[in-house]
Design a protein around this motif. Structure first.
Motif, mmCIF file in Angstrom:
data_model
loop_
_atom_site.group_PDB
_atom_site.id
_atom_site.type_symbol
_atom_site.label_atom_id
_atom_site.label_comp_id
_atom_site.label_asym_id
_atom_site.label_seq_id
_atom_site.Cartn_x
_atom_site.Cartn_y
_atom_site.Cartn_z
ATOM 1 N N ALA A 25 0.857 -1.180 0.000
ATOM 2 C CA ALA A 25 0.000 0.000 0.000
ATOM 3 C C ALA A 25 0.894 1.231 0.000
ATOM 4 O O ALA A 25 2.104 1.131 0.155
ATOM 5 C CB ALA A 25 -0.886 0.003 1.237
ATOM 6 N N ILE A 26 0.282 2.386 -0.163
ATOM 7 C CA ILE A 26 1.022 3.637 -0.048
ATOM 8 C C ILE A 26 0.834 4.148 1.375
ATOM 9 O O ILE A 26 -0.278 4.196 1.885
ATOM 10 C CB ILE A 26 0.534 4.663 -1.082
ATOM 11 C CG1 ILE A 26 0.885 4.163 -2.477
ATOM 12 C CG2 ILE A 26 1.161 6.022 -0.819
ATOM 13 C CD1 ILE A 26 0.416 5.059 -3.601
ATOM 14 N N LEU A 27 1.947 4.495 2.006
ATOM 15 C CA LEU A 27 1.921 4.887 3.408
ATOM 16 C C LEU A 27 2.719 6.167 3.597
ATOM 17 O O LEU A 27 3.868 6.249 3.174
ATOM 18 C CB LEU A 27 2.548 3.773 4.255
ATOM 19 C CG LEU A 27 2.662 4.004 5.754
ATOM 20 C CD1 LEU A 27 1.277 3.952 6.393
ATOM 21 C CD2 LEU A 27 3.564 2.962 6.371
ATOM 22 N N PRO A 28 2.139 7.192 4.240
ATOM 23 C CA PRO A 28 2.924 8.375 4.594
ATOM 24 C C PRO A 28 3.866 8.015 5.747
ATOM 25 O O PRO A 28 3.427 7.450 6.742
ATOM 26 C CB PRO A 28 1.886 9.403 5.043
ATOM 27 C CG PRO A 28 0.549 8.801 4.769
ATOM 28 C CD PRO A 28 0.734 7.338 4.571
ATOM 29 N N VAL A 29 5.157 8.323 5.597
ATOM 30 C CA VAL A 29 6.157 7.972 6.605
ATOM 31 C C VAL A 29 7.047 9.158 6.931
ATOM 32 O O VAL A 29 7.195 10.084 6.135
ATOM 33 C CB VAL A 29 7.046 6.790 6.146
ATOM 34 C CG1 VAL A 29 6.239 5.522 5.972
ATOM 35 C CG2 VAL A 29 7.817 7.134 4.888
ATOM 36 N N LEU A 30 7.653 9.102 8.121
ATOM 37 C CA LEU A 30 8.720 10.013 8.503
ATOM 38 C C LEU A 30 10.012 9.245 8.307
ATOM 39 O O LEU A 30 10.158 8.127 8.799
ATOM 40 C CB LEU A 30 8.579 10.442 9.965
ATOM 41 C CG LEU A 30 9.685 11.355 10.495
ATOM 42 C CD1 LEU A 30 9.582 12.738 9.837
ATOM 43 C CD2 LEU A 30 9.605 11.479 12.003
ATOM 44 N N MET A 31 10.953 9.830 7.573
ATOM 45 C CA MET A 31 12.243 9.195 7.330
ATOM 46 C C MET A 31 13.204 9.625 8.430
ATOM 47 O O MET A 31 13.445 10.820 8.607
ATOM 48 C CB MET A 31 12.791 9.599 5.961
ATOM 49 C CG MET A 31 11.859 9.269 4.805
ATOM 50 S SD MET A 31 11.542 7.523 4.606
ATOM 51 C CE MET A 31 12.996 7.049 3.731
ATOM 52 N N VAL A 32 13.709 8.657 9.200
ATOM 53 C CA VAL A 32 14.646 8.931 10.290
ATOM 54 C C VAL A 32 15.973 8.248 9.973
ATOM 55 O O VAL A 32 16.037 7.348 9.132
ATOM 56 C CB VAL A 32 14.092 8.458 11.654
ATOM 57 C CG1 VAL A 32 12.823 9.206 12.015
ATOM 58 C CG2 VAL A 32 13.857 6.962 11.680
ATOM 59 N N ARG A 33 17.032 8.678 10.660
ATOM 60 C CA ARG A 33 18.362 8.135 10.411
ATOM 61 C C ARG A 33 19.051 7.678 11.687
ATOM 62 O O ARG A 33 18.885 8.284 12.744
ATOM 63 C CB ARG A 33 19.270 9.198 9.790
ATOM 64 C CG ARG A 33 19.152 9.380 8.348
ATOM 65 C CD ARG A 33 20.174 10.370 7.806
ATOM 66 N NE ARG A 33 19.838 11.767 8.141
ATOM 67 C CZ ARG A 33 20.394 12.480 9.107
ATOM 68 N NH1 ARG A 33 21.336 11.984 9.860
ATOM 69 N NH2 ARG A 33 20.012 13.716 9.340
ATOM 70 N N ILE A 34 19.832 6.610 11.533
ATOM 71 C CA ILE A 34 20.850 6.216 12.508
ATOM 72 C C ILE A 34 22.139 6.219 11.697
ATOM 73 O O ILE A 34 22.285 5.421 10.769
ATOM 74 C CB ILE A 34 20.603 4.816 13.097
ATOM 75 C CG1 ILE A 34 19.270 4.760 13.817
ATOM 76 C CG2 ILE A 34 21.738 4.430 14.037
ATOM 77 C CD1 ILE A 34 18.909 3.378 14.309
ATOM 78 N N GLY A 35 23.033 7.133 12.016
ATOM 79 C CA GLY A 35 24.222 7.296 11.179
ATOM 80 C C GLY A 35 23.798 7.701 9.786
ATOM 81 O O GLY A 35 23.082 8.685 9.608
ATOM 82 N N THR A 36 24.174 6.900 8.798
ATOM 83 C CA THR A 36 23.785 7.208 7.411
ATOM 84 C C THR A 36 22.644 6.322 6.925
ATOM 85 O O THR A 36 22.177 6.482 5.805
ATOM 86 C CB THR A 36 24.987 7.024 6.460
ATOM 87 O OG1 THR A 36 25.452 5.668 6.552
ATOM 88 C CG2 THR A 36 26.107 7.984 6.815
ATOM 89 N N GLN A 37 22.189 5.385 7.761
ATOM 90 C CA GLN A 37 21.116 4.468 7.370
ATOM 91 C C GLN A 37 19.751 5.070 7.670
ATOM 92 O O GLN A 37 19.490 5.521 8.779
ATOM 93 C CB GLN A 37 21.255 3.136 8.113
ATOM 94 C CG GLN A 37 20.181 2.126 7.787
ATOM 95 C CD GLN A 37 20.192 1.695 6.332
ATOM 96 O OE1 GLN A 37 21.224 1.346 5.798
ATOM 97 N NE2 GLN A 37 19.039 1.727 5.693
ATOM 98 N N SER A 38 18.885 5.074 6.671
ATOM 99 C CA SER A 38 17.526 5.607 6.827
ATOM 100 C C SER A 38 16.548 4.502 7.199
ATOM 101 O O SER A 38 16.695 3.355 6.777
ATOM 102 C CB SER A 38 17.056 6.259 5.522
ATOM 103 O OG SER A 38 17.829 7.385 5.241
ATOM 104 N N PHE A 39 15.545 4.885 7.967
ATOM 105 C CA PHE A 39 14.432 4.012 8.330
ATOM 106 C C PHE A 39 13.163 4.833 8.172
ATOM 107 O O PHE A 39 13.202 6.060 8.230
ATOM 108 C CB PHE A 39 14.550 3.534 9.784
ATOM 109 C CG PHE A 39 15.748 2.690 10.041
ATOM 110 C CD1 PHE A 39 15.693 1.313 9.874
ATOM 111 C CD2 PHE A 39 16.945 3.262 10.435
ATOM 112 C CE1 PHE A 39 16.809 0.533 10.099
ATOM 113 C CE2 PHE A 39 18.064 2.496 10.664
ATOM 114 C CZ PHE A 39 17.999 1.127 10.488
ATOM 115 N N ALA A 40 12.024 4.155 8.005
ATOM 116 C CA ALA A 40 10.746 4.844 7.874
ATOM 117 C C ALA A 40 9.833 4.424 9.018
ATOM 118 O O ALA A 40 9.761 3.249 9.368
ATOM 119 C CB ALA A 40 10.100 4.492 6.533
#
Length: 159
Positions: A25-40
């Protein structure tokens, strides 16, 4: 694979909560980082973003907490939850609201928000990961299942 929770009080009414798993599905997310790795993280769970450099972090009963507008909230490092090496660069707190629980997720930074297409992981799905997506620059980004990641059962943040 969802669940339904019903809370009822005589003379006051009932509350019905339906939780559905994230699928393609399409999901609105906030993109966060630990070091240079992104997570949603799902944007629907984000109440506020807080700069941690100017926030009075306290330790209460062996747990890290932060007072936000008079409310004492537990703070948990995303790096710790994922068993990543701590970078000691956590400059951002994401105030999360899952059902009736509020807590601060500390991250190194955030890269804005986006609408992403979720691809589920059918054969291998690590604990706390709802699926994956691809960022605009071609990086694979894990979409975190915050409820599962934090072990939110019975209304208590277990970490």
């Amino acid at each position: 694979n969802g669940n339904v929770t019903i809370r009822s009080e005589v003379g006051k009414g009932s509350e019905l909560t339906i939780s559905l798993p994230l699928t393609l599905a399409i999901l609105p997310v906030l993109m966060v980082r630990i070091g240079t790795q992104s997570f949603a993280v799902p944007l629907s769970l984000v109440r506020e973003i807080i700069a941690l450099e100017h926030s009075p972090i306290q330790h209460v009963g062996g747990k890290t907490t932060l007072v936000v507008r008079g409310e004492i909230l537990p703070m948990v490092s995303l790096a710790q939850l994922l068993h990543w090496e701590e970078s000691n660069q956590a400059h951002t707190g994401v105030l999360m609201q899952v059902e009736n629980q509020s807590f601060i997720l500390s991250v190194d930074g955030f890269d804005g928000h986006d609408d992403v297409v979720i691809k589920s992981l059918d054969t291998f799905r690590p604990n706390g990961v709802a699926g994956v997506t691809m960022s605009s620059d071609g990086e694979i980004v894990l979409i975190l299942d915050i409820k599962e990641l934090f072990g939110l059962t019975g209304g208590v943040v277990s970490h």
